[in-house]
Design a protein around this motif. Structure first.
Motif, short mmCIF file in Angstrom:
data_model
loop_
_atom_site.label_atom_id
_atom_site.label_comp_id
_atom_site.label_asym_id
_atom_site.label_seq_id
_atom_site.Cartn_x
_atom_site.Cartn_y
_atom_site.Cartn_z
N GLU A 66 -25.44 16.73 19.72
CA GLU A 66 -26.12 15.67 20.46
C GLU A 66 -25.24 14.43 20.56
N ARG A 67 -25.54 13.61 21.57
CA ARG A 67 -24.76 12.41 21.80
C ARG A 67 -24.87 11.47 20.61
N VAL A 68 -23.82 10.73 20.36
CA VAL A 68 -23.82 9.83 19.21
C VAL A 68 -24.78 8.66 19.43
N VAL A 69 -24.89 8.17 20.66
CA VAL A 69 -25.91 7.16 21.01
C VAL A 69 -26.72 7.66 22.20
N HIS A 70 -27.92 7.13 22.35
CA HIS A 70 -28.81 7.51 23.46
C HIS A 70 -29.05 9.02 23.49
N ALA A 71 -29.17 9.63 22.31
CA ALA A 71 -29.37 11.08 22.25
C ALA A 71 -30.73 11.46 22.81
N PHE A 107 -34.24 7.24 30.82
CA PHE A 107 -34.61 6.22 29.83
C PHE A 107 -34.34 6.79 28.45
N SER A 108 -33.85 5.96 27.54
CA SER A 108 -33.49 6.50 26.24
C SER A 108 -33.70 5.47 25.14
N THR A 109 -33.76 5.96 23.90
CA THR A 109 -33.58 5.06 22.76
C THR A 109 -32.11 5.17 22.38
N ARG A 124 -33.78 0.06 24.68
CA ARG A 124 -33.99 1.23 25.54
C ARG A 124 -32.89 1.28 26.61
N GLY A 125 -32.31 2.45 26.76
CA GLY A 125 -31.35 2.65 27.85
C GLY A 125 -32.10 2.84 29.16
N PHE A 126 -31.48 2.42 30.25
CA PHE A 126 -32.08 2.53 31.59
C PHE A 126 -30.92 2.87 32.52
N SER A 127 -30.57 4.15 32.55
CA SER A 127 -29.39 4.51 33.34
C SER A 127 -29.82 5.14 34.66
N VAL A 128 -29.09 4.81 35.71
CA VAL A 128 -29.44 5.32 37.05
C VAL A 128 -28.20 5.91 37.71
N VAL A 140 -25.40 1.91 34.64
CA VAL A 140 -25.96 2.05 33.29
C VAL A 140 -26.59 0.72 32.89
N GLY A 141 -27.78 0.78 32.32
CA GLY A 141 -28.44 -0.46 31.92
C GLY A 141 -29.18 -0.32 30.61
N ASN A 142 -29.64 -1.45 30.09
CA ASN A 142 -30.54 -1.50 28.94
C ASN A 142 -31.76 -2.32 29.34
N VAL A 215 -26.36 -5.58 32.51
CA VAL A 215 -25.67 -6.34 31.46
C VAL A 215 -24.27 -6.81 31.87
N HIS A 216 -23.40 -5.90 32.20
CA HIS A 216 -22.06 -6.30 32.66
C HIS A 216 -22.15 -7.07 33.97
N THR A 217 -21.11 -7.83 34.27
CA THR A 217 -21.01 -8.46 35.58
C THR A 217 -20.15 -7.56 36.46
C1 HEM Z 1 -19.71 -2.50 24.77
C2 HEM Z 1 -19.36 -1.37 24.41
C3 HEM Z 1 -20.11 -0.09 24.69
C4 HEM Z 1 -19.61 1.11 24.37
C5 HEM Z 1 -18.25 1.39 23.72
C6 HEM Z 1 -20.59 2.11 24.76
C7 HEM Z 1 -20.44 3.47 24.56
C8 HEM Z 1 -21.34 4.44 24.91
C9 HEM Z 1 -21.20 5.84 24.64
C10 HEM Z 1 -20.01 6.48 23.93
C11 HEM Z 1 -22.27 6.47 25.15
C12 HEM Z 1 -22.58 7.96 25.08
C13 HEM Z 1 -22.09 8.70 26.29
C14 HEM Z 1 -22.32 10.20 26.14
O1 HEM Z 1 -22.25 10.72 25.03
O2 HEM Z 1 -22.56 10.84 27.17
C15 HEM Z 1 -23.11 5.48 25.75
C16 HEM Z 1 -24.30 5.74 26.40
C17 HEM Z 1 -25.06 4.77 27.00
N1 HEM Z 1 -24.84 3.41 27.00
FE1 HEM Z 1 -23.29 2.45 26.14
N2 HEM Z 1 -21.67 1.50 25.32
C18 HEM Z 1 -21.43 0.14 25.32
C19 HEM Z 1 -22.27 -0.81 25.83
C20 HEM Z 1 -23.41 -0.57 26.57
C21 HEM Z 1 -24.13 -1.57 27.33
C22 HEM Z 1 -23.76 -3.06 27.46
C23 HEM Z 1 -25.16 -0.93 27.91
C24 HEM Z 1 -26.19 -1.51 28.84
C25 HEM Z 1 -25.81 -1.94 30.01
C26 HEM Z 1 -25.10 0.48 27.54
C27 HEM Z 1 -26.00 1.45 27.95
C28 HEM Z 1 -25.85 2.80 27.69
C29 HEM Z 1 -26.78 3.80 28.17
C30 HEM Z 1 -28.05 3.57 29.00
C31 HEM Z 1 -26.30 5.05 27.74
C32 HEM Z 1 -26.94 6.42 27.98
C33 HEM Z 1 -26.56 6.91 29.36
C34 HEM Z 1 -27.43 8.06 29.81
O3 HEM Z 1 -28.66 7.91 29.85
O4 HEM Z 1 -26.89 9.12 30.16
N3 HEM Z 1 -24.03 0.65 26.71
N4 HEM Z 1 -22.53 4.22 25.60
#
Ligand code: HEM
Length: 293
Positions: A66-71, A107-109, A124-128, A140-142, A215-217
């Motif tokens: 599973e993904r390390v974040v937003h699993a 949408f994700s945690t 919560r993640g909010f990716s489109v 990608v959003g939160n 979040v990002h510009t």
């Molecule tokens: C600043 C450094 C950041 C790093 C290094 C980072 C890194 C990552 C990584 C490694 C993943 C997992 C990708 C995968 O396994 O497929 C991820 C997912 C995600 N990140 Fe970040 N992230 C950062 C900041 C952010 C910010 C600012 C946001 C909000 C705008 C964000 C929103 C998300 C979301 C929504 C996902 C899940 C995407 C999906 O639903 O498929 N992250 N991020």
């Protein structure tokens, strides 16, 4: 309906594979995938049964880590419709008035494992993903407009701190715990985001009632090549709503799938969630006018 007719209707959905032959994954015809090759009637299983090893090799590898974040995430298909003319800022085709673009949103945690509760105190993640005529565009959003860190170099440290503590692997899908407070205390730039995270923003009532922030510009560029800085904001038509912490804990106990179930059941009922996509703009020439970057 008579039984015969019923049977006819059901038959439409039954796949007739009586003419099909059983093969290995590589297409070798076999007649049995339930019994290992044995030495005699009661004999031991034989190592030369490559069909057995092929089946086991697939079984051993059928889990994708599973993904390390937003699993933990839940998604739905939708469309983006542009109702206003913003051609003075961008010539991206999918952002022109009157254009509809299919999309998929997830949408994700962030911290919880794939099977963790939906009602965790977390961002919560909010990716489109927009399937535009010119290719895919990911936004990608939160659900919180700021972030913990300025430098991506700190991201693994942030995530290690918020994940379950390594000695006992607890707490699951939680943000208010010792290693996380330790990180926050050493990273003053996290204070703003920590305030959002400890507010009711981090325990939403429904995915349908969440804001989303890029979040990002980003940059929009028009036909003449003029640049405008932009932030993207999703505003839910249903408004932003949260539950209280004791409600979040009770819901987690009753139904860990509360948010995904709410999303999918409402879509099935025709209560399609809707958002306005807002843009916050700063012309390139005003870039340095602010007192901070
Ligand atoms: C600043 C450094 C950041 C790093 C290094 C980072 C890194 C990552 C990584 C490694 C993943 C997992 C990708 C995968 O396994 O497929 C991820 C997912 C995600 N990140 Fe970040 N992230 C950062 C900041 C952010 C910010 C600012 C946001 C909000 C705008 C964000 C929103 C998300 C979301 C929504 C996902 C899940 C995407 C999906 O639903 O498929 N992250 N991020």
């Amino acid at each position: 309906m008579k039984n015969n007719e019923k049977n006819k209707q059901i038959k439409k959905f039954v796949v007739d594979n009586s003419n099909q032959i059983l093969t290995t994954n590589d297409g070798v015809v076999i007649y049995d995938n339930n019994n290992t090759l044995k030495l005699g009637k009661r004999g031991p299983s034989l190592q030369q049964d490559h069909i057995f090893f092929d089946k086991m090799a697939h079984f051993d590898r059928e889990r994708i880590p599973e993904r390390v974040v937003h699993a933990r995430g839940s998604g739905a298909h939708g469309i983006l419709e542009i109702h206003e003319d913003i051609s003075e800022f961008t010539h991206a085709k999918f952002l022109q008035k009157g254009i509809s673009t299919p999309l998929f949103t997830r949408f994700s945690t962030v911290a919880g494992f794939k099977g963790s509760t939906d009602l965790a105190r977390d961002v919560r993640g909010f990716s489109v993903k927009f399937y535009t005529e010119d290719g895919n565009f990911d936004l990608v959003g939160n659900n919180i407009p700021v972030f913990f860190i300025q430098d991506a170099m700190n991201f693994p440290d942030l995530v290690h701190a918020v994940k379950p503590e390594p000695d006992k692997e607890i707490p699951q899908a939680a943000s208010a715990h010792d290693t996380f407070w330790d990180f926050i205390s050493l990273m003053p730039e996290s204070a703003h985001m920590a305030m959002w995270l400890m507010s009711d923003r981090a325990i939403p009532r429904s995915f349908r009632m969440m804001e989303g922030f890029g979040v990002h510009t980003f940059k929009l560029i028009n036909r003449k090549g003029d640049i405008t800085f932009v932030k993207f904001h999703w505003k839910p038509k249903l408004g932003v709503h949260s539950v209280a912490w004791n409600e979040a804990q009770k819901i987690s106990g009753f139904n860990t799938d509360f948010h995904r179930q709410d999303l999918w059941e409402n879509i099935e009922k025709g209560n399609f969630p809707q958002w306005d996509l807002g843009i916050q703009l700063i012309p390139e020439k005003d870039e340095m006018k602010y007192s901070f970057d």
